[in-house]
Motif scaffolding. Structure first.
Motif, PDB file in Angstrom:
ATOM      1  N   THR A   1     -53.091 -54.500   2.395  1.00 48.17           N
ATOM      2  CA  THR A   1     -52.058 -55.239   1.653  1.00 48.17           C
ATOM      3  C   THR A   1     -50.699 -54.967   2.275  1.00 48.17           C
ATOM      4  O   THR A   1     -50.554 -54.126   3.167  1.00 48.17           O
ATOM      5  CB  THR A   1     -52.046 -54.795   0.190  1.00 48.17           C
ATOM      6  N   ASP A   2     -49.699 -55.724   1.780  1.00 47.40           N
ATOM      7  CA  ASP A   2     -48.331 -55.501   2.250  1.00 47.40           C
ATOM      8  C   ASP A   2     -47.879 -54.076   1.930  1.00 47.40           C
ATOM      9  O   ASP A   2     -47.163 -53.450   2.711  1.00 47.40           O
ATOM     10  CB  ASP A   2     -47.383 -56.508   1.593  1.00 47.40           C
ATOM     11  N   LYS A   3     -48.326 -53.591   0.776  1.00 48.57           N
ATOM     12  CA  LYS A   3     -47.965 -52.240   0.365  1.00 48.57           C
ATOM     13  C   LYS A   3     -48.571 -51.215   1.339  1.00 48.57           C
ATOM     14  O   LYS A   3     -47.917 -50.226   1.701  1.00 48.57           O
ATOM     15  CB  LYS A   3     -48.494 -51.978  -1.045  1.00 48.57           C
ATOM     16  N   THR A   4     -49.788 -51.499   1.742  1.00 46.31           N
ATOM     17  CA  THR A   4     -50.461 -50.607   2.697  1.00 46.31           C
ATOM     18  C   THR A   4     -49.704 -50.576   4.015  1.00 46.31           C
ATOM     19  O   THR A   4     -49.514 -49.520   4.624  1.00 46.31           O
ATOM     20  CB  THR A   4     -51.906 -51.073   2.937  1.00 46.31           C
ATOM     21  N   LYS A   5     -49.266 -51.754   4.477  1.00 41.40           N
ATOM     22  CA  LYS A   5     -48.511 -51.822   5.732  1.00 41.40           C
ATOM     23  C   LYS A   5     -47.196 -51.058   5.636  1.00 41.40           C
ATOM     24  O   LYS A   5     -46.776 -50.389   6.584  1.00 41.40           O
ATOM     25  CB  LYS A   5     -48.246 -53.270   6.106  1.00 41.40           C
ATOM     26  N   GLU A   6     -46.551 -51.167   4.457  1.00 40.57           N
ATOM     27  CA  GLU A   6     -45.297 -50.428   4.255  1.00 40.57           C
ATOM     28  C   GLU A   6     -45.550 -48.919   4.351  1.00 40.57           C
ATOM     29  O   GLU A   6     -44.776 -48.180   4.959  1.00 40.57           O
ATOM     30  CB  GLU A   6     -44.702 -50.763   2.882  1.00 40.57           C
ATOM     31  N   HIS A   7     -46.668 -48.512   3.727  1.00 44.91           N
ATOM     32  CA  HIS A   7     -47.030 -47.098   3.763  1.00 44.91           C
ATOM     33  C   HIS A   7     -47.322 -46.656   5.199  1.00 44.91           C
ATOM     34  O   HIS A   7     -46.900 -45.574   5.627  1.00 44.91           O
ATOM     35  CB  HIS A   7     -48.252 -46.857   2.864  1.00 44.91           C
ATOM     36  N   ALA A   8     -48.009 -47.510   5.956  1.00 39.38           N
ATOM     37  CA  ALA A   8     -48.344 -47.201   7.340  1.00 39.38           C
ATOM     38  C   ALA A   8     -47.081 -47.094   8.190  1.00 39.38           C
ATOM     39  O   ALA A   8     -46.937 -46.177   9.016  1.00 39.38           O
ATOM     40  CB  ALA A   8     -49.280 -48.266   7.911  1.00 39.38           C
ATOM     41  N   GLU A   9     -46.148 -48.042   8.010  1.00 42.78           N
ATOM     42  CA  GLU A   9     -44.895 -48.006   8.766  1.00 42.78           C
ATOM     43  C   GLU A   9     -44.091 -46.759   8.416  1.00 42.78           C
ATOM     44  O   GLU A   9     -43.483 -46.131   9.295  1.00 42.78           O
ATOM     45  CB  GLU A   9     -44.078 -49.254   8.483  1.00 42.78           C
TER      46      GLU A   9
END
Length: 570
Positions: free
Chosen positions: A550-558
């Protein structure tokens, strides 16, 4: 460092080429994609055990090749390679290994064929592969003392060498003493045997090079007729009326007349005269040799008999006359030792006692050094464990036995590595007593303990490349973050390749390789892709959340990647 790796027809890999950079390279991908297969290939490249099962189905052989670049000319690989007659030019060393469908291996180093043992010897200086199985070594107390000796490096190594030289003499003396103390009946049988052997050799009255001289004489006797006829014909061609010397004498006489008439013929006359006198001398020599020839069939029989006697002795006691005489001297000494057995036993017993005293002093010095370095190692491990959130853990390199325990003993249990028996003890919880490492450590604790040790030893080993194969198993959260940072620190001293399922470790990578498998025309194959930043974000996100990103996951990854970049800059 390992700069290039080529793998062909290995397991599910049909053809793979990797260019590997400095620093930390992390390999990620779904389970079963082939990450560990790549590590297996590298393990075989540096001398690991091979099998025909590694050859890709339908192919005749698997091929693995690696290019290593050595910047430091004091690297131990140079010395070992030189010992095996292998040239390393411009700091480049190429390892090659082919495994056929029959299971046979062909190994090369810089194009030179070598055995697997030599490949392993050279490979051990280039790559250190550290996997989950090595936790088992950490659980083995015999491994603990070797780790300490490695940590003490040059200082302990020198003491070990001094002890080892003396220990070898001690073993040899004990062996000789044991041999003389055997059953008296066996000793008597041995004495009878070697006395008979010595008498047989002495009766032969052998002379050095006698067999060669006899063979030359035999050759002449066997060729007597040919030699006789050859000398007779040669002499007849030169000597006599209307023969060679007669005609050359005539030439010389005529040239003397010509030289008297014309001085230009004097050099020619001199040349012919010299030839005449040389041939005249040769003719006399041929005549003397011819007259001295005498065929003696009895002498030929004598030679045959003597050579037969010498050959029988060679088969029994040595391949040459020199070898027979050396064996004679050896058993002569042994006979004297057995006859004077009691006095020799007393001498050896006295020597053993003296060697025990000297060995104890060497073992004591070695033991003292180990204790000094054990204190240093304990402090270093506590510091590393603190950074891995094991600050409450108490670690001790405990000497179960040491030289002090045998101070007043008359017979010490000397071993090849000294008198010390050491084991690592830990307490992971405050108030709990210290217990052996293999009794109390969990999988996650062992992973951290191993990484703490590897962080310390990577600074001392000088290994070109270190490979971590899923050593982060059993950890998560802030511990996983600490492990990622610790692996990155190891990469500052050595090139590191790491297989990981932890996003915290992947985020610390200088190079991120994504391993995947695909099916083409009904065959499975493994491929590798170097990830750019956006692709890395996606992969780290997958490692965080699983299939759905999800977008939230990508934010966490970044956020995790940015945190990693910040840590690297510190």
């Amino acid at each position: 460092m390992l700069q290039e790796l080529s793998i062909k027809n290995f397991a599910i890999i049909d053809e793979l080429f990797l260019s590997i950079e400095k620093g930390l390279t992390v390999l990620t991908g779904e389970t079963g994609a082939g990450k560990s297969i790549i590590i297996d290939a590298i393990n075989l490249l540096v001398g690991g055990r091979g099998s025909s099962e590694f050859v890709r189905h339908g192919e005749k052989k698997a091929e693995i090749e690696g290019l290593f670049i050595l910047d430091d000319h004091s690297h131990p690989c140079f010395e070992r390679a030189q010992g095996f007659g292998i040239d390393i030019e411009e700091g480049m060393i190429i390892l090659q290994r082919d495994i056929s469908i029959s299971g046979k291996s062909v190994c090369r180093i810089n194009g030179k064929l070598v055995t697997i043992a030599i490949l392993r010897e050279i490979g051990s200086t280039l790559i250190d592969i550290h996997g989950q199985h090595e936790h088992q070594e950490l659980m083995n107390e015999a491994f603990h003392l070797r780790l300490l000796d490695q940590y003490g490096s040059i200082e302990i190594d020198q003491a070990l060498k001094s002890y080892g030289i003396l220990f070898k003499k001690y073993e040899q003396t004990i062996s000789r003493l044991k041999g003389l103390s055997e059953n008296e009946q066996q000793m008597a049988h041995r004495l009878d045997l070697i006395q008979f052997q010595l008498q047989e050799i002495q009766n032969a009255n052998l002379q050095l090079n006698e067999d060669e001289q006899l063979m030359e004489e035999k050759r002449k006797l066997m060729n007597f007729e040919k030699l006789f006829e050859s000398l007779k014909t040669s002499y007849g061609a030169l000597q006599g009326e209307q023969k060679g010397l007669d005609w050359i004498g005539l030439v010389m006489s005529q040239l003397e007349t010509a030289a008297e008439l014309e001085k230009d013929f004097e050099p020619l006359l001199e040349s012919v005269s010299n030839c005449f006198y040389i041939l005249e001398d040769a003719c006399r020599t041929i005549r003397n040799e011819y007259d001295s020839l005498e065929f003696n069939p009895e002498r030929l029989n004598e030679i045959e008999s003597r050579l037969n006697e010498i050959n029988q002795l060679k088969r029994k006691y040595g391949g040459t006359i020199e070898g027979i005489l050396e064996y004679s001297s050896k058993i002569e000494e042994e006979i004297e030792t057995i006859i004077n057995r009691e006095s020799h036993i007393e001498q050896l017993q006295s020597k053993v006692q003296q060697l025990q005293k000297d060995l104890y002093l060497e073992a004591k010095q070695l033991s003292d050094l180990r204790k000094k370095w054990a204190d240093k190692l304990t402090k270093a491990i506590h510091n590393e464990l603190k950074q891995l959130y094991m600050d409450k853990t108490v670690f001790e390199a405990k000497f179960i036995k040491s030289s002090e325990m045998y101070k007043n003993d008359t017979i010490q249990p000397f071993r090849k590595d000294g008198l010390d028996v050491m084991e690592y003890y830990i307490s992971t919880n405050p108030g709990e007593p210290l217990k052996p490492l293999n009794k109390v450590a969990s999988g996650g604790e062992l992973s951290r303990m191993m990484l703490a040790l590897k962080t310390i030893f990577s600074k001392h080993q000088g290994i070109t490349s270190i490979i971590f194969d899923e050593v982060d198993t059993g950890v998560s959260g802030r511990v996983a973050q600490a492990i990622g940072e610790k692996i990155y620190l190891v990469a500052e001293n050595s090139q590191v390749l790491c297989i990981s399922h932890l996003p915290q470790v992947a985020a610390m990578a200088d190079t991120h390789l994504f391993i995947m498998k695909e099916t083409i025309e009904g065959r499975t194959r493994t491929t590798v892709k170097t990830l750019e930043y956006e692709e890395k974000v996606t992969e780290v996100g997958r490692m965080i959340s699983g299939v759905e990103i999800t977008d939230k996951t990508k934010e966490h990854a970044e956020e995790l990647l940015q945190l990693a970049y910040t840590k690297k800059e510190i």
